[in-house]
Motif scaffolding. Structure first.
Motif, PDB file in Angstrom:
ATOM      1  N   TYR A 156       0.819  -1.211   0.000  1.00 23.44           N
ATOM      2  CA  TYR A 156       0.000   0.000   0.000  1.00 23.44           C
ATOM      3  C   TYR A 156       0.852   1.260   0.000  1.00 23.44           C
ATOM      4  N   VAL A 157       1.813   1.347   0.918  1.00 21.22           N
ATOM      5  CA  VAL A 157       2.578   2.598   1.028  1.00 21.22           C
ATOM      6  C   VAL A 157       3.528   2.776  -0.147  1.00 21.22           C
ATOM      7  N   ILE A 158       4.027   1.691  -0.728  1.00 20.09           N
ATOM      8  CA  ILE A 158       4.875   1.810  -1.911  1.00 20.09           C
ATOM      9  C   ILE A 158       4.104   2.484  -3.040  1.00 20.09           C
ATOM     10  N   TYR A 159       2.853   2.083  -3.224  1.00 19.37           N
ATOM     11  CA  TYR A 159       2.040   2.657  -4.296  1.00 19.37           C
ATOM     12  C   TYR A 159       1.545   4.059  -3.951  1.00 19.37           C
ATOM     13  N   ARG A 160       1.163   4.272  -2.701  1.00 24.94           N
ATOM     14  CA  ARG A 160       0.429   5.482  -2.330  1.00 24.94           C
ATOM     15  C   ARG A 160       1.321   6.690  -2.039  1.00 24.94           C
ATOM     16  N   PHE A 161       2.540   6.481  -1.536  1.00 26.39           N
ATOM     17  CA  PHE A 161       3.357   7.593  -1.049  1.00 26.39           C
ATOM     18  C   PHE A 161       4.662   7.714  -1.844  1.00 26.39           C
ATOM     19  N   PRO A 162       5.174   8.943  -1.971  1.00 24.97           N
ATOM     20  CA  PRO A 162       6.382   9.158  -2.784  1.00 24.97           C
ATOM     21  C   PRO A 162       7.639   8.698  -2.057  1.00 24.97           C
ATOM     22  N   PRO A 163       8.697   8.415  -2.811  1.00 23.11           N
ATOM     23  CA  PRO A 163       9.987   8.067  -2.197  1.00 23.11           C
ATOM     24  C   PRO A 163      10.722   9.326  -1.739  1.00 23.11           C
ATOM     25  N   ALA A 164      11.610   9.142  -0.766  1.00 24.18           N
ATOM     26  CA  ALA A 164      12.334  10.287  -0.202  1.00 24.18           C
ATOM     27  C   ALA A 164      13.555  10.659  -1.030  1.00 24.18           C
ATOM     28  N   ARG A 165      14.132   9.699  -1.726  1.00 21.41           N
ATOM     29  CA  ARG A 165      15.383   9.949  -2.442  1.00 21.41           C
ATOM     30  C   ARG A 165      15.177   9.757  -3.942  1.00 21.41           C
ATOM     31  N   GLU A 166      16.058  10.393  -4.717  1.00 18.90           N
ATOM     32  CA  GLU A 166      15.994  10.251  -6.167  1.00 18.90           C
ATOM     33  C   GLU A 166      16.423   8.858  -6.615  1.00 18.90           C
ATOM     34  N   GLY A 168      17.795   4.707  -5.548  1.00 21.79           N
ATOM     35  CA  GLY A 168      17.480   3.654  -4.601  1.00 21.79           C
ATOM     36  C   GLY A 168      16.261   2.838  -4.987  1.00 21.79           C
ATOM     37  N   LEU A 169      16.069   1.768  -4.248  1.00 22.50           N
ATOM     38  CA  LEU A 169      14.993   0.832  -4.544  1.00 22.50           C
ATOM     39  C   LEU A 169      13.619   1.445  -4.310  1.00 22.50           C
ATOM     40  N   GLY A 170      13.511   2.339  -3.314  1.00 24.17           N
ATOM     41  CA  GLY A 170      12.225   2.975  -3.056  1.00 24.17           C
ATOM     42  C   GLY A 170      11.721   3.736  -4.258  1.00 24.17           C
ATOM     43  N   ARG A 171      12.606   4.464  -4.940  1.00 25.46           N
ATOM     44  CA  ARG A 171      12.227   5.201  -6.147  1.00 25.46           C
ATOM     45  C   ARG A 171      11.784   4.252  -7.243  1.00 25.46           C
ATOM     46  N   THR A 172      12.523   3.150  -7.423  1.00 24.77           N
ATOM     47  CA  THR A 172      12.164   2.168  -8.442  1.00 24.77           C
ATOM     48  C   THR A 172      10.808   1.549  -8.151  1.00 24.77           C
ATOM     49  N   PHE A 173      10.584   1.176  -6.899  1.00 24.53           N
ATOM     50  CA  PHE A 173       9.294   0.599  -6.509  1.00 24.53           C
ATOM     51  C   PHE A 173       8.153   1.544  -6.851  1.00 24.53           C
ATOM     52  N   ASN A 174       8.254   2.783  -6.377  1.00 27.21           N
ATOM     53  CA  ASN A 174       7.159   3.730  -6.546  1.00 27.21           C
ATOM     54  C   ASN A 174       6.914   4.061  -8.010  1.00 27.21           C
ATOM     55  N   ALA A 175       7.981   4.146  -8.796  1.00 26.04           N
ATOM     56  CA  ALA A 175       7.845   4.519 -10.192  1.00 26.04           C
ATOM     57  C   ALA A 175       7.220   3.421 -11.040  1.00 26.04           C
ATOM     58  N   GLN A 176       7.442   2.162 -10.671  1.00 25.07           N
ATOM     59  CA  GLN A 176       7.037   1.062 -11.538  1.00 25.07           C
ATOM     60  C   GLN A 176       5.847   0.247 -11.034  1.00 25.07           C
ATOM     61  N   VAL A 177       5.510   0.364  -9.748  1.00 24.93           N
ATOM     62  CA  VAL A 177       4.388  -0.415  -9.250  1.00 24.93           C
ATOM     63  C   VAL A 177       3.089   0.124  -9.845  1.00 24.93           C
ATOM     64  N   ARG A 178       2.167  -0.766 -10.171  1.00 25.53           N
ATOM     65  CA  ARG A 178       0.917  -0.378 -10.817  1.00 25.53           C
ATOM     66  C   ARG A 178      -0.253  -0.524  -9.856  1.00 25.53           C
ATOM     67  N   GLN A 179      -1.342   0.169 -10.176  1.00 26.73           N
ATOM     68  CA  GLN A 179      -2.533   0.054  -9.342  1.00 26.73           C
ATOM     69  C   GLN A 179      -3.037  -1.381  -9.320  1.00 26.73           C
ATOM     70  N   SER A 180      -2.900  -2.083 -10.433  1.00 28.15           N
ATOM     71  CA  SER A 180      -3.338  -3.479 -10.487  1.00 28.15           C
ATOM     72  C   SER A 180      -2.531  -4.352  -9.530  1.00 28.15           C
ATOM     73  N   ASP A 181      -1.265  -3.992  -9.291  1.00 25.58           N
ATOM     74  CA  ASP A 181      -0.445  -4.734  -8.333  1.00 25.58           C
ATOM     75  C   ASP A 181      -1.028  -4.596  -6.926  1.00 25.58           C
ATOM     76  N   LEU A 182      -1.415  -3.370  -6.572  1.00 27.16           N
ATOM     77  CA  LEU A 182      -2.017  -3.153  -5.252  1.00 27.16           C
ATOM     78  C   LEU A 182      -3.345  -3.875  -5.130  1.00 27.16           C
ATOM     79  N   TRP A 183      -4.152  -3.850  -6.184  1.00 27.53           N
ATOM     80  CA  TRP A 183      -5.438  -4.546  -6.122  1.00 27.53           C
ATOM     81  C   TRP A 183      -5.254  -6.050  -5.956  1.00 27.53           C
ATOM     82  N   LEU A 184      -4.277  -6.625  -6.653  1.00 31.81           N
ATOM     83  CA  LEU A 184      -4.025  -8.061  -6.520  1.00 31.81           C
ATOM     84  C   LEU A 184      -3.597  -8.407  -5.102  1.00 31.81           C
ATOM     85  N   ALA A 185      -2.655  -7.619  -4.553  1.00 33.00           N
ATOM     86  CA  ALA A 185      -2.201  -7.858  -3.185  1.00 33.00           C
ATOM     87  C   ALA A 185      -3.352  -7.695  -2.194  1.00 33.00           C
ATOM     88  N   SER A 186      -4.200  -6.686  -2.407  1.00 31.73           N
ATOM     89  CA  SER A 186      -5.301  -6.417  -1.486  1.00 31.73           C
ATOM     90  C   SER A 186      -6.367  -7.510  -1.559  1.00 31.73           C
TER      91      SER A 186
END
Length: 253
Positions: A156-166, A168-186
């Motif tokens: 949820y937080v990977i999709y919903r909230f921005p990363p702190a750094r330009e 790193g993995l957090g930026r990659t996660f947030n940039a590439q995760v899709r809404q369908s990924d969150l729906w599947l997990a949920s």
């Protein structure tokens, strides 16, 4: 003969490899893109972890009693995950409780040393887990769902909230995760919660969601976004909230 090294590894396998120390030989090297494919399967890995914890509890509780069994479960919990999220928990609390500037807090999170607030956070989480598991009767629903809910909170937080750094993995996660990924997990999380614990499971999903959302908003204001360490902290806190909700003794109120 085809080259199997060029074939993408299924997301569930990547998730198991990323989130646990379970050996999976013969796979191609892990990449940021392969880890992104794993995100919707994070709760499924939580179910795998939960199954291991249930087995440990079932073997240990008749032999040594509730407290020792709970301690062995929590030790096993840390071992099978490689301490991945516990490390993020300590780094996050060392940073956010330092009351320094945003830039300094992000530097503290990169420091491998553990400070007083990080140590306190680790102790609190581990002791609470032991206490909740020891007092559970039965423990298996909480042990199955808590690891799932902690990892669903990360989805949820990977999709919903921005990363702190330009970077790193957090930026990659947030940039590439899709809404369908969150729906599947949920969908996987809600279905599992209902099957395993019924209405109590659904209430627990709501509680973990609320706590994860509030903490993520706080840390985004404090740090400018989320990092891999904060993902780990939210997973650990989500697990504790889930254990608390699923082991509460309503009859004693």
């Amino acid at each position: 003969m085809s080259d199997t090294s060029t074939r993408p590894t299924p997301g569930l396998i990547e998730a198991i490899r990323f989130l646990t120390i379970i050996p999976l030989p013969g796979l191609s090297p892990m990449s940021e893109q392969s880890v992104v494919r794993a995100i919707p399967w994070f709760p499924a890995v939580g179910l795998v972890i939960g199954g291991v914890l249930v087995a440990v509890d079932a073997l240990a509780r008749p032999l040594w009693g509730d407290l020792t069994a709970a301690m062995l479960v929590v030790v096993g919990w840390g071992i099978i995950t490689g301490g991945l999220h516990l490390d993020g928990l300590s780094d996050t609390f060392d940073a956010v409780m330092s009351w320094r500037s945003r830039e300094r807090k992000l530097e503290i999170m990169k420091d491998s040393r553990i400070g007083a607030m990080g140590a306190l956070a680790l102790m609190a989480v581990l002791l609470l887990k032991v206490a909740f598991v020891a007092g559970a009767a039965p423990a298996w629903p909480a042990l199955l769902l808590a690891p799932m809910l902690g990892r669903w909170a990360d989805c949820y937080v990977i999709y919903r909230f921005p990363p702190a750094r330009e970077g790193g993995l957090g930026r990659t996660f947030n940039a590439q995760v899709r809404q369908s990924d969150l729906w599947l997990a949920s969908l996987l999380m809600v279905a599992s919660a209902w099957i395993i614990a019924g209405l109590a499971g659904l209430i627990t999903v709501g509680l973990v969601f609320g706590v994860a959302h509030v903490l993520a908003r706080w840390w985004v204001r404090d740090l400018g976004g989320l990092t891999g360490d904060t993902y780990g902290a939210l997973c650990e806190i989500g697990e504790v909230v889930a254990l608390a909700a699923l082991t509460v003794r309503w009859g004693g109120m």
